[in-house]
Design an enzyme around this catalytic site. Sequence first.
Site, mmCIF file in Angstrom:
data_model
loop_
_atom_site.group_PDB
_atom_site.id
_atom_site.type_symbol
_atom_site.label_atom_id
_atom_site.label_comp_id
_atom_site.label_asym_id
_atom_site.label_seq_id
_atom_site.Cartn_x
_atom_site.Cartn_y
_atom_site.Cartn_z
ATOM 1 N N SER A 174 0.876 -1.050 -0.058
ATOM 2 C CA SER A 174 0.003 -0.152 -0.046
ATOM 3 C C SER A 174 0.955 1.274 -0.049
ATOM 4 C CB SER A 174 -0.722 -0.075 1.165
ATOM 5 O OG SER A 174 -0.192 -0.136 2.386
ATOM 6 N N CYS A 175 1.962 1.127 -0.759
ATOM 7 C CA CYS A 175 2.764 2.477 -0.674
ATOM 8 C C CYS A 175 1.904 3.577 -1.205
ATOM 9 C CB CYS A 175 4.146 2.406 -1.389
ATOM 10 S SG CYS A 175 5.280 0.787 -0.861
#
Lengths: 96, 188
Positions: free
Chosen positions: B96-97
Amino acid sequence: MVVALHERGLFGWAEWAERLSAEVKRPEAAADGSDYYERWLAALERLLAEKGLAGHDEVDAVAAAWARAAHATPHGQPIVLENDPESAPSLSAATP
Amino acid sequence: MAARVRALETILTRKGLIDPEAIDVIVDTYETKVGPRNGARVVARAWSDPEFADWLKRDATAAIASLGYSGRQGEHMQAVFNTAETHNLVVCTLCSCYPWSVLGLPPVWYKAPPYRSRAVIDPRGVLQEFGLTLAANKKIRVWDSTAELRYLVVPQRPADTDGWSEDKLAELVTRDSMIGTALAREAA
């Protein structure tokens, strides 16, 4: 907590992202991502255990103490670890 | 789960590795201070100031930092500009960067497996589910974020906004338009 530990230089952000990615990819992870925070916690626990910063047994023991403290705390009062009946220093001192 | 989180916090605090007050500051920062309004200011500036837009294209990390928004994880930023021919969409297929410094914390769907896998396989279909139907001849570029490099979509400036102030323009820039799952709002 992850951000704070990273800022202390205890691990690199890429290192963290790698662990998190591995956790969310595990076959037992929920397909809808509803367990994202559990995966996040698992990734942090693994990383800390590998770094020797917090071992699995140590976390188990302190988590159990927190759970006991929660049960021993009257409703409506803040839960503090000192409420754990098994680790309260006054009680252990009184034990013969 | 809560007991294990507390346990970690207790152990790390006892060892002097974290300071609970510092964590409160971090949480407060991301909950109340950092959010997509930061990114909207970046986009509005780029729409208003061609020199800034050019800087943002060449070195987004520095251009964004000049407005006071910089990442805590030393990550680099890249701004990708929507054009008449190309629409940009951002995803993190690994986890989930996300560009926290300009967009705050990611929405739940951004972290969910369906979006993370399908944004790459069928971006046009995903966009339709978001209510965005693009012309068949419009190209879609999908950008996969990493821990080191995060992307910010600069949506196209809406029509009939000539002479608008940056503040007014920023109101048209939604979070989703900077991820690429929407366009900027129309001028009302």
